[in-house]
Design a protein around this motif. Sequence first.
Motif, mmCIF file in Angstrom:
data_model
loop_
_atom_site.group_PDB
_atom_site.id
_atom_site.type_symbol
_atom_site.label_atom_id
_atom_site.label_comp_id
_atom_site.label_asym_id
_atom_site.label_seq_id
_atom_site.Cartn_x
_atom_site.Cartn_y
_atom_site.Cartn_z
ATOM 1 N N LYS A 128 3.917 9.216 4.244
ATOM 2 C CA LYS A 128 4.873 8.261 4.782
ATOM 3 C C LYS A 128 5.651 7.612 3.631
ATOM 4 O O LYS A 128 6.840 7.830 3.485
ATOM 5 N N ASP A 129 4.955 6.796 2.819
ATOM 6 C CA ASP A 129 5.593 6.167 1.657
ATOM 7 C C ASP A 129 5.721 7.145 0.493
ATOM 8 O O ASP A 129 6.646 7.057 -0.304
ATOM 9 N N SER A 188 0.852 -1.185 0.000
ATOM 10 C CA SER A 188 0.000 0.000 0.000
ATOM 11 C C SER A 188 0.889 1.237 0.000
ATOM 12 O O SER A 188 2.056 1.177 0.376
ATOM 13 N N GLN A 216 -3.734 12.554 -2.952
ATOM 14 C CA GLN A 216 -4.408 11.392 -2.362
ATOM 15 C C GLN A 216 -5.303 10.678 -3.364
ATOM 16 O O GLN A 216 -5.371 9.449 -3.379
ATOM 17 N N ASN A 236 1.126 4.939 1.534
ATOM 18 C CA ASN A 236 0.609 5.846 2.554
ATOM 19 C C ASN A 236 1.111 7.254 2.290
ATOM 20 O O ASN A 236 2.311 7.506 2.307
ATOM 21 N N TYR A 237 0.152 8.147 2.056
ATOM 22 C CA TYR A 237 0.468 9.544 1.792
ATOM 23 C C TYR A 237 1.110 10.165 3.028
ATOM 24 O O TYR A 237 0.607 10.039 4.136
#
Length: 169
Positions: free
Chosen positions: A137-138, A132, A150, A134-135
């Motif tokens: 974070k990743d 996945s 997003q 993660n906006y």
Amino acid sequence: MNSFSDADQIRIPYNKIVKTINKQIGAQGFQLQPVEGLIDTYSQSKIFSIQSDTSISGYVYVSRVNSCRSGGCSIMPDDIALEFEYFDYFFITDSIGNVLNVKVYNYQATHGHQVMSKGWLKQFIGFSGKQSLNYGKDIQAISGATISAQTLIHDLEQAEGLIQSLLNN
């Protein structure tokens, strides 16, 4: 779901796609073949296989992503009379579904143009849908483009899931 008239139909940027395929994959003499049956017929998304002779060199996913509604992102979703702001993008994968390139080619939203940045879009290279995103974070957050970023991430994750299901069948 937002309905679109014929004038609002997504434009497939064939020349940009061909140029990107030549640069990323190096495939010569290929054809783009529509992949049917994976996407709802009312969707503003299309998947194409990149076919060279008898093999598939990769896939192209083209989509229109709704960003916000005219009048603001906080407008209640049941007010169907308001139109969405949107942008169109495509990405290209290799033969096993890893993202090679992402391009935003038609940005019609009033805010969030930063998602068009080549530097920011490079974060998606290698994404295969098996993890996945993660906006913040990743994927690096972008000030002023949170909604656009997003929605792009969400659409890309869903598209990679479709491509992976295609590869597994």
